[in-house]
Design an enzyme around this catalytic site. Structure first.
Site, short mmCIF file in Angstrom:
data_model
loop_
_atom_site.label_atom_id
_atom_site.label_comp_id
_atom_site.label_asym_id
_atom_site.label_seq_id
_atom_site.Cartn_x
_atom_site.Cartn_y
_atom_site.Cartn_z
N HIS A 192 -3.71 -2.11 -9.69
CA HIS A 192 -4.10 -1.58 -11.00
C HIS A 192 -5.35 -2.27 -11.48
O HIS A 192 -5.46 -3.48 -11.43
CB HIS A 192 -2.97 -1.72 -12.02
CG HIS A 192 -2.39 -3.11 -12.12
ND1 HIS A 192 -1.51 -3.61 -11.19
CD2 HIS A 192 -2.58 -4.09 -13.03
CE1 HIS A 192 -1.17 -4.84 -11.54
NE2 HIS A 192 -1.80 -5.17 -12.65
N GLN A 193 -6.27 -1.44 -11.93
CA GLN A 193 -7.55 -1.95 -12.44
C GLN A 193 -7.49 -2.06 -13.96
O GLN A 193 -7.14 -1.10 -14.65
CB GLN A 193 -8.68 -1.00 -12.03
CG GLN A 193 -9.91 -1.08 -12.90
CD GLN A 193 -11.12 -1.63 -12.16
OE1 GLN A 193 -11.02 -2.60 -11.41
NE2 GLN A 193 -12.25 -1.03 -12.35
#
Ligand code: ZN
Length: 199
Positions: free
Chosen positions: A147-148
């Protein structure tokens, strides 16, 4: 904020929502009540227990989802560093950036860019932090699912948060934040509201 003030507020187990618990101290901590009462990270990184795998199966409202792309989606972080803190997640349960396909990398990057534009429209931050935490040692809360982070920043934002916290319960605050961001996202892309089309 004391615990009794959360009485009457419906809380869900934190593990069932898409979020990224971390070890940072915060001045504003009502959301920690969800974490405390909830309140553990998935015991195993298996997909059924993965909050980032479960979120797309929820409604946008329940999952705090701001936008659904082809290969990745955008969700509010349940444990925000700042208001509007978004996470860009591939639908696939992959842990490492190098595990993402070329197409996923491209879409995650594009969604991160659009997220910045949307957040600027909604709340006009002074800056952003973008980044990937890879591995628990690097600060990742949910290590098993890539996840960014897209984190809006304001000058003195750590002083602003307690003021907000004293005016609204967190679930309402997150819901309103999600709606504002999702609406701005659709507007930016020229999309009509597709929420009514979904089964
Ligand atoms: Zn997952």
């Amino acid at each position: 904020m004391t615990s009794h003030e959360t009485e009457g507020v419906q809380v869900e187990e934190a593990r069932t929502l898409a979020g990224d618990p971390d070890g940072f101290q915060r001045l504003w901590t009502p959301h920690r009540m969800v974490y405390i009462e909830g309140a553990e990270k998935p015991a195993t990184p298996a997909e059924p227990d993965c909050p980032f795998c479960r979120a797309p199966g929820r409604s946008d409202e329940d999952g705090l989802i701001v936008h659904r792309g082809e290969l990745a989606y955008v969700v509010l972080n349940l444990f925000p560093y700042s208001p509007g803190h978004l996470l860009i997640c591939p639908y696939r349960h992959v842990a490492d950036y190098t595990d993402a396909t070329d197409a996923e990398v491209v879409e995650i990057a594009a969604l991160s860019r659009t997220a910045m534009n949307v957040i600027r429209i909604v709340s006009g931050p002074a800056g952003f932090n973008l980044g990937l935490n890879q591995g628990a040692v690097a600060g990742a809360g949910i290590t098993a699912h890539l996840h960014q982070h897209v984190v809006p920043r304001w000058l003195g934002d750590s002083n602003f948060l307690p003021i907000v916290a004293q005016t609204k319960a967190l679930p309402q605050l997150l819901g309103e934040t999600r709606l504002r961001l999702a609406t701005a996202w659709r507007s930016l892309l020229g999309e009509r509201d597709t929420s009514l089309d979904k089964d």
